[in-house]
Design an enzyme around this catalytic site. Sequence first.
Site, PDB file in Angstrom:
ATOM      1  N   ASP A 172      -2.033  10.656  -1.681  1.00  0.00           N
ATOM      2  CA  ASP A 172      -2.466   9.647  -2.644  1.00  0.00           C
ATOM      3  C   ASP A 172      -2.847  10.264  -3.985  1.00  0.00           C
ATOM      4  O   ASP A 172      -2.745   9.632  -5.031  1.00  0.00           O
ATOM      5  CB  ASP A 172      -3.624   8.832  -2.074  1.00  0.00           C
ATOM      6  CG  ASP A 172      -3.125   7.907  -0.983  1.00  0.00           C
ATOM      7  OD1 ASP A 172      -3.011   8.367   0.163  1.00  0.00           O
ATOM      8  OD2 ASP A 172      -2.783   6.749  -1.295  1.00  0.00           O
ATOM      9  N   ASN A 188      -5.398  12.045   0.968  1.00  0.00           N
ATOM     10  CA  ASN A 188      -4.444  11.193   1.679  1.00  0.00           C
ATOM     11  C   ASN A 188      -5.257  10.348   2.658  1.00  0.00           C
ATOM     12  O   ASN A 188      -6.482  10.485   2.752  1.00  0.00           O
ATOM     13  CB  ASN A 188      -3.385  12.062   2.385  1.00  0.00           C
ATOM     14  CG  ASN A 188      -2.231  11.221   2.942  1.00  0.00           C
ATOM     15  OD1 ASN A 188      -1.708  10.355   2.252  1.00  0.00           O
ATOM     16  ND2 ASN A 188      -1.838  11.471   4.178  1.00  0.00           N
ATOM     17  N   LYS A 189      -4.578   9.482   3.362  1.00  0.00           N
ATOM     18  CA  LYS A 189      -5.233   8.549   4.287  1.00  0.00           C
ATOM     19  C   LYS A 189      -6.268   9.253   5.160  1.00  0.00           C
ATOM     20  O   LYS A 189      -6.040  10.362   5.638  1.00  0.00           O
ATOM     21  CB  LYS A 189      -4.144   7.908   5.159  1.00  0.00           C
ATOM     22  CG  LYS A 189      -4.616   6.910   6.200  1.00  0.00           C
ATOM     23  CD  LYS A 189      -5.490   5.809   5.659  1.00  0.00           C
ATOM     24  CE  LYS A 189      -4.894   5.085   4.486  1.00  0.00           C
ATOM     25  NZ  LYS A 189      -5.919   4.267   3.759  1.00  0.00           N
ATOM     26  N   GLN A 210      -1.574   1.662   9.886  1.00  0.00           N
ATOM     27  CA  GLN A 210      -0.297   1.855   9.181  1.00  0.00           C
ATOM     28  C   GLN A 210       0.733   2.562  10.074  1.00  0.00           C
ATOM     29  O   GLN A 210       1.933   2.292   9.951  1.00  0.00           O
ATOM     30  CB  GLN A 210      -0.513   2.711   7.924  1.00  0.00           C
ATOM     31  CG  GLN A 210      -1.245   2.027   6.787  1.00  0.00           C
ATOM     32  CD  GLN A 210      -2.744   2.257   6.849  1.00  0.00           C
ATOM     33  OE1 GLN A 210      -3.296   2.583   7.900  1.00  0.00           O
ATOM     34  NE2 GLN A 210      -3.409   2.079   5.726  1.00  0.00           N
ATOM     35  N   ARG A 229       0.864  -1.179   0.000  1.00  0.00           N
ATOM     36  CA  ARG A 229       0.000   0.000   0.000  1.00  0.00           C
ATOM     37  C   ARG A 229       0.902   1.231   0.000  1.00  0.00           C
ATOM     38  O   ARG A 229       2.125   1.117   0.138  1.00  0.00           O
ATOM     39  CB  ARG A 229      -1.023   0.020   1.144  1.00  0.00           C
ATOM     40  CG  ARG A 229      -0.692  -0.687   2.397  1.00  0.00           C
ATOM     41  CD  ARG A 229       0.508  -0.147   3.091  1.00  0.00           C
ATOM     42  NE  ARG A 229       0.404   1.279   3.307  1.00  0.00           N
ATOM     43  CZ  ARG A 229       1.413   2.099   3.537  1.00  0.00           C
ATOM     44  NH1 ARG A 229       2.652   1.624   3.563  1.00  0.00           N
ATOM     45  NH2 ARG A 229       1.252   3.383   3.746  1.00  0.00           N
ATOM     46  N   GLY A 230       0.295   2.400  -0.109  1.00  0.00           N
ATOM     47  CA  GLY A 230       1.076   3.627  -0.254  1.00  0.00           C
ATOM     48  C   GLY A 230       1.116   3.965  -1.734  1.00  0.00           C
ATOM     49  O   GLY A 230       1.483   3.122  -2.559  1.00  0.00           O
ATOM     50  N   ALA A 231       0.768   5.198  -2.075  1.00  0.00           N
ATOM     51  CA  ALA A 231       0.576   5.558  -3.480  1.00  0.00           C
ATOM     52  C   ALA A 231       1.787   5.218  -4.357  1.00  0.00           C
ATOM     53  O   ALA A 231       1.631   4.528  -5.380  1.00  0.00           O
ATOM     54  CB  ALA A 231       0.206   7.036  -3.586  1.00  0.00           C
ATOM     55  N   ARG A 241      -7.605  -0.202  -6.902  1.00  0.00           N
ATOM     56  CA  ARG A 241      -7.841   0.850  -5.903  1.00  0.00           C
ATOM     57  C   ARG A 241      -8.019   2.186  -6.631  1.00  0.00           C
ATOM     58  O   ARG A 241      -7.244   2.534  -7.504  1.00  0.00           O
ATOM     59  CB  ARG A 241      -6.682   0.910  -4.897  1.00  0.00           C
ATOM     60  CG  ARG A 241      -6.538  -0.442  -4.159  1.00  0.00           C
ATOM     61  CD  ARG A 241      -5.740  -0.334  -2.888  1.00  0.00           C
ATOM     62  NE  ARG A 241      -6.417   0.507  -1.914  1.00  0.00           N
ATOM     63  CZ  ARG A 241      -5.818   1.008  -0.832  1.00  0.00           C
ATOM     64  NH1 ARG A 241      -4.545   0.758  -0.619  1.00  0.00           N
ATOM     65  NH2 ARG A 241      -6.485   1.751   0.019  1.00  0.00           N
TER      66      ARG A 241
END
Lengths: 348, 348
Positions: A237, A247-248, A196, A46-48, A89
Amino acid sequence: MSIKPILFENGELLLLDQRVLPVEETWLRYTDYRKVAEAIRNMVVRGAPAIGVTAAFGAALGAREIAAPNFDAFFTEFEQVCALLAATRPTAVNLFWALERMKVCAQSHRALPLAELKERLLAEALEIAEDDELINRAMGGHGAALIPDGGRVLTHCNAGALATAGYGTALGVIRAAVEAGKKVAVLADETRPWLQGARLTAWELQRDNIPVTLICDNMAGYLMSQGEIDCVIVGADRIAANGDTANKIGTYTVAVLAKEHGLPFYVAAPTSTIDLSLTSGKLIPIEERDRREVTHSGERQLAPDGVAVRNPAFDVTPARLITAIITEHGVARGDFLTQLRQLCNQGG
Amino acid sequence: MSIKPILFENGELLLLDQRVLPVEETWLRYTDYRKVAEAIRNMVVRGAPAIGVTAAFGAALGAREIAAPNFDAFFTEFEQVCALLAATRPTAVNLFWALERMKVCAQSHRALPLAELKERLLAEALEIAEDDELINRAMGGHGAALIPDGGRVLTHCNAGALATAGYGTALGVIRAAVEAGKKVAVLADETRPWLQGARLTAWELQRDNIPVTLICDNMAGYLMSQGEIDCVIVGADRIAANGDTANKIGTYTVAVLAKEHGLPFYVAAPTSTIDLSLTSGKLIPIEERDRREVTHSGERQLAPDGVAVRNPAFDVTPARLITAIITEHGVARGDFLTQLRQLCNQGG
């Protein structure tokens, strides 16, 4: 040296399984692009930026499978491979950016024999991964000056080595500040529901001997009110042309708190995260994930059976709450609309 | 009818074990006041009013044990019983308020034979419990008008029946609005680390057929930004004379978010939660609890070994962020310093 969570060895993609960190360090191996798509959807990775890199390798693995008589037939199938990887996603734009780069690479080398084209596509994926780490180090170089010596820096989610091919975006800036000799103490929001911050940020900073203190997401406001936080830095993101930043989930709340306490709020992201096609963050699609992420912790049930749940995975922080956006080409401040466009063009 | 989590039957105190809800409904029985103190410390029971009621029963159980020749000797020991019960949790003032009421009761009946005095103390504890529910219903009567019909109401932590002797403070206001025929949908912050929202608020509202949707604490800002929340109502652990309100960690963040979005932010608490001796919320002691609440979920490890953790259990919301404070004697708005004093005096 910070961890690299995405490797390509002996024709296989290796992903460090981020679902089981920090208790287990398990590497999973992939040769089937369909399984790579699943790994993205299930958050093995995960993570852009990391999603973009992984998708590029997925596309290269997919290309390898294609048995087509000519480029046009190959490309039709390759587009289907990319479409499947893209459908995993919706929010992080790096996924689409990386797949687009792979398609452009294929088109640019359409004259090659297909066997060589497939090699070229793998080389392109490897280059995307190598670039990613170089980009993060450049970002660190531009951003380190913003982190005060002795600073207590809040971060949300994981925008670290684990969210990239290595070094990290927000945590890359912190690493660069530390490498420049500054004393930095990180406060890590645990980042519900997927944790995370607790599982990944705390783990990778501890591993690099950067002081880190874990807090629940709802504690940051209290610590700011006590004067225990000096600035905030997060990843992204997707960033719209005007600077609005997805973002998250929870990032927006941290930005509102930073404004209330007069603290700088920084976003660190490669230009591949900037989506100039969107005029505003309102247009960024926000993924809603499974309710079970909220109602359970592993097998442990945390909420009554059948309770309604909302689980948006991201939120959008309006540009007005962002002090600066740190990219590999420099730092944008104030007039994001003009400056982000300029920074993106420097990449060209 | 809403649940009553604290009962006294056949000479025993019964507490619904809030550590194992919503998966298990377990009642624990107490005759030893030392075990009652442990139950408060370990959060078998929690919530400011519930802690007060439990401590009162603990004091009555402690009194029963005292073998003293006269009132003065009895009272010396009784004060020690109360001191042990008081040393369990520092923030909620209802604990100290209830124990003070028990001591005043003892002093007022010092002429009674000790056996009768002990009966009187038990009667006082029962009265505190009965009063608590009546007070909550009165609070509901005053507060229901503030909840809009069709309103989507955010609450943080559990200020419900489970936090009191019954009916609840913030959730009591919501119950009263529902009983008055309003349609109300509750959004419940899960409330890390102890998950009072996920485990308790969701459970008790579901049980009473009041619509409830569970979210992570870091999602409230996003939902406000999307126009999906109409107002906020929370309970309190201690309110200073100027209206500054200590409540579960994260409450301050919700209040800042409410201000940012122009939403009313209500506090519902009995006057026993108001501490007129403190001029400001800065003087309210904030409990820090064990790191394991943050690093583990049951037996499941969520963070790397040895990571530093902060775990403040409460924060203070300054009066300027509070639209109104709802008590059993009426609603304070604006000039809290004057109005809270007036409301407290109406109790006399």
